[in-house]
Design a protein around this motif. Structure first.
Motif, short mmCIF file in Angstrom:
data_model
loop_
_atom_site.label_atom_id
_atom_site.label_comp_id
_atom_site.label_asym_id
_atom_site.label_seq_id
_atom_site.Cartn_x
_atom_site.Cartn_y
_atom_site.Cartn_z
N HIS A 6 -0.92 13.35 -6.35
CA HIS A 6 -0.37 12.61 -7.49
C HIS A 6 0.77 11.71 -7.01
O HIS A 6 1.32 11.92 -5.92
CB HIS A 6 0.17 13.58 -8.55
CG HIS A 6 1.21 14.53 -8.02
ND1 HIS A 6 2.50 14.14 -7.72
CD2 HIS A 6 1.15 15.85 -7.70
CE1 HIS A 6 3.18 15.16 -7.26
NE2 HIS A 6 2.38 16.22 -7.23
N VAL A 7 1.12 10.74 -7.82
CA VAL A 7 2.26 9.88 -7.50
C VAL A 7 3.55 10.55 -7.97
O VAL A 7 3.52 11.54 -8.69
CB VAL A 7 2.12 8.49 -8.19
CG1 VAL A 7 0.87 7.77 -7.70
CG2 VAL A 7 2.12 8.63 -9.71
N ASN A 13 -3.63 12.04 -1.55
CA ASN A 13 -4.22 13.01 -0.61
C ASN A 13 -4.42 12.38 0.76
O ASN A 13 -5.42 12.62 1.43
CB ASN A 13 -5.56 13.54 -1.16
CG ASN A 13 -5.39 14.26 -2.48
OD1 ASN A 13 -4.62 15.20 -2.59
ND2 ASN A 13 -6.12 13.80 -3.50
N THR A 14 -3.45 11.58 1.16
CA THR A 14 -3.54 10.83 2.41
C THR A 14 -2.33 11.14 3.28
O THR A 14 -1.19 10.92 2.87
CB THR A 14 -3.61 9.32 2.14
OG1 THR A 14 -4.74 9.04 1.31
CG2 THR A 14 -3.73 8.53 3.43
N ASP A 15 -2.59 11.64 4.48
CA ASP A 15 -1.53 12.01 5.41
C ASP A 15 -1.32 10.88 6.41
O ASP A 15 -2.21 10.55 7.18
CB ASP A 15 -1.91 13.31 6.12
CG ASP A 15 -0.81 13.83 7.04
OD1 ASP A 15 0.20 13.12 7.24
OD2 ASP A 15 -0.95 14.96 7.55
N TYR A 16 -0.14 10.30 6.38
CA TYR A 16 0.19 9.21 7.30
C TYR A 16 -0.04 9.61 8.75
O TYR A 16 -0.60 8.85 9.55
CB TYR A 16 1.65 8.79 7.09
CG TYR A 16 2.23 7.93 8.18
CD1 TYR A 16 1.84 6.60 8.35
CD2 TYR A 16 3.18 8.45 9.06
CE1 TYR A 16 2.39 5.82 9.37
CE2 TYR A 16 3.73 7.68 10.06
CZ TYR A 16 3.33 6.36 10.22
OH TYR A 16 3.87 5.59 11.23
N LEU A 48 0.86 -1.18 0.00
CA LEU A 48 0.00 0.00 0.00
C LEU A 48 0.90 1.24 0.00
O LEU A 48 1.76 1.39 0.87
CB LEU A 48 -0.90 0.02 1.25
CG LEU A 48 -1.63 1.34 1.54
CD1 LEU A 48 -2.62 1.67 0.44
CD2 LEU A 48 -2.32 1.29 2.91
N VAL A 49 0.70 2.11 -0.98
CA VAL A 49 1.48 3.34 -1.08
C VAL A 49 0.56 4.51 -0.76
O VAL A 49 -0.52 4.63 -1.37
CB VAL A 49 2.08 3.51 -2.49
CG1 VAL A 49 2.80 4.86 -2.61
CG2 VAL A 49 3.03 2.37 -2.80
N ILE A 50 0.96 5.34 0.19
CA ILE A 50 0.18 6.53 0.49
C ILE A 50 1.03 7.77 0.22
O ILE A 50 2.24 7.75 0.39
CB ILE A 50 -0.36 6.54 1.95
CG1 ILE A 50 0.81 6.59 2.95
CG2 ILE A 50 -1.23 5.33 2.21
CD1 ILE A 50 0.34 6.77 4.39
N ASP A 51 0.37 8.81 -0.24
CA ASP A 51 1.06 10.06 -0.57
C ASP A 51 0.16 11.22 -0.18
O ASP A 51 -1.03 11.22 -0.52
CB ASP A 51 1.40 10.13 -2.06
CG ASP A 51 2.48 11.15 -2.37
OD1 ASP A 51 2.37 12.30 -1.89
OD2 ASP A 51 3.43 10.81 -3.09
#
Length: 345
Positions: free
Chosen positions: A15-16, A188-191, A8-11
Motif C-alpha cells: 500500500h502507499v 510490493n516492490t523491493d528496490y 516513479l514511486v516504489i514501495d
C-alpha cells in the motif's frame, strides 16, 4: 508533475503511505502503524497539507495510567493535583523543586529526569514507560535522550504547544493518494532486489530507506527500536474514552493503547483499539526509531560521508538521515529540497 518531471514511486509494502497509512475497519480510520497527529507552527506547511485534506479540530490530550491511577499529560496542574492534592501553582513548583536531584552534569536518563521533575513524577510517569520504550534500565540510557520535559503550571491538557493541530478527516491515506496523482506507483516492490534496474532508469533517486542498508552495512548496522501492534475490534461503542492512554508501569508490557475512533470523534457502534509494544529491531522488522547514542551516531557519520558524495541520490526521512522527525518536519524538508532541486534543474 507541474514541472514536467516523471516520477516513479516504489514501495516494498502493498500500500502507499508508509507509516502514516490508515485503513477503514468498522467504519473507523485505523492508524495501521501507530498514531499520527499532525501539529506545527509552520503556516506554510499547514497550508500545504490542507490542500489535500480537511483537518479536524483534534487536540492531543493523552492520559497516563499508573497502576489504575489516572494522570493528565503533559505534566500540568491537573497532574500535580492528582499527585499531591495541590491547586496552587506556586505550591506545585515548590514540591517539584524540593524533589529535584541537584546534579551539575546528569550521567544517565534517570539523573536527567530526576534533575528536571523530581522523584514522584519520575517514578510514576517516566521510569516504567521509558524502560519499556527503550528496552533498557533508565540508569543505562544516555542523559541526552531527554533534553527537556514539559512542565506547565496551568490546567491546560493540550500536549502540543503548536498553533496548528489536527487529524485529516478520512485518514492520511487519501492525502498520499492525492500527492501521487499522475505518478507511476509500484507496490510490493523491493528496490534492493532490482537495484541495478532502478538505478539505470532514474536520473535522480529519492531514498527514504535505511542508510546502512543502502551501503550494504559496510560500517556495521545502525540500531533501531521497532513496534509491534495488537489490534482488536470490540463490540462496544467506547473502550477508554480517549484516543491515547499511556501505561507507565513497567509490569504492563505494552506502552499505550490507541482507540482510533476518538481521533475523529467517531460514534460508530463498535470500536477498534491497538496495543503498542516496543522492542529491539531485528532483521525483517520495520525500523521505527533510531537509537541516537554515541556509538550509533558515530557510525551514522561514516555512512553520511558516503551519502554526501552522491550526486544523483537524495536521502531523506527518519531512516535515511538516522534522525527522529515529526511529520511537519518531513513536509518542511521536502518542500525545501524540491525548491532547491527545481532551481538547479
Amino acid at each position: 508533475m507541474k514541472s514536467n518531471k516523471k516520477c516513479l514511486v516504489i514501495d516494498k509494502r502493498g500500500h502507499v503511505g508508509g507509516n502514516i497509512y490508515t485503513e477503514q475497519v468498522e467504519g473507523i480510520n485505523v492508524h495501521k502503524y501507530g498514531a499520527h497527529i499532525f501539529h506545527t507552527n509552520d503556516k506554510e506547511v499547514w497550508d500545504y497539507v490542507n490542500r489535500f485534506a480537511t483537518f479536524n479540530r483534534y487536540t492531543n490530550s493523552p492520559i497516563a495510567n499508573y497502576k489504575g491511577e489516572i494522570y493528565n499529560l503533559p505534566f500540568n496542574m491537573n497532574t500535580f493535583y492528582r499527585l499531591w492534592g495541590v491547586s496552587d501553582p506556586t505550591e506545585a513548583e515548590r514540591i517539584i523543586e524540593s524533589q529535584r536531584l541537584k546534579c551539575a552534569e546528569p550521567q544517565s536518563l534517570e539523573e536527567q529526569a530526576l534533575s528536571l521533575v523530581g522523584h514522584d513524577i519520575y517514578e510514576k510517569l517516566i521510569k516504567g514507560y521509558t524502560e519499556k520504550q527503550w528496552g533498557r534500565d533508565c540508569k543505562d540510557i544516555p542523559a541526552f535522550i531527554i533534553k527537556r520535559l514539559p512542565v506547565r503550571f496551568t490546567w491546560d491538557n493540550n500536549y502540543f504547544n503548536d498553533q496548528y493541530q489536527g487529524i485529516p478527516v478520512g485518514g492520511y491515506t487519501p492525502i498520499v493518494e492525492k500527492l501521487l496523482e499522475g505518478c507511476e506507483v509500484r507496490l510490493n516492490t523491493d528496490y534492493f532486489a532490482q537495484r541495478d534496474y532502478f538505478d539505470g532508469i532514474a536520473q535522480k533517486i529519492v531514498y527514504t530507506g535505511m542508510l546502512d542498508e543502502f551501503y550494504d552495512f559496510q560500517f556495521g548496522p545502525l540500531e533501531y527500536r521497532t513496534l509491534r501492534f495488537d489490534t482488536e475490534i470490540l463490540d462496544k461503542p467506547n473502550f477508554q474514552g480517549n484516543a491515547v492512554v499511556n501505561y507507565t508501569e513497567k509490569e504492563i508490557p505494552f506502552t499505550r493503547i490507541i482507540e482510533h475512533k476518538h481521533f475523529e470523534f467517531g460514534t460508530q457502534p463498535k470500536t477498534v483499539i491497538t496495543r503498542e509494544y516496543s522492542k529491539e529491531y531485528e532483521d525483517g522488522d520495520e525500523p521505527y526509531y533510531p537509537i541516537n547514542d554515541q556509538k550509533n551516531n558515530e557510525r551514522y557519520l561514516s555512512y553520511k560521508e558516503l551519502a554526501d558524495r552522491e550526486e544523483n541520490v537524495i536521502f531523506g526521512g527518519r531512516l535515511a538521515e538516522y534522525k527522529y522527525y515529526d511529520m511537519w518536519q518531513i513536509v518542511r524538508n521536502s518542500l525545501d529540497i524540491v525548491r532547491k532541486e527545481l532551481k538547479e534543474a
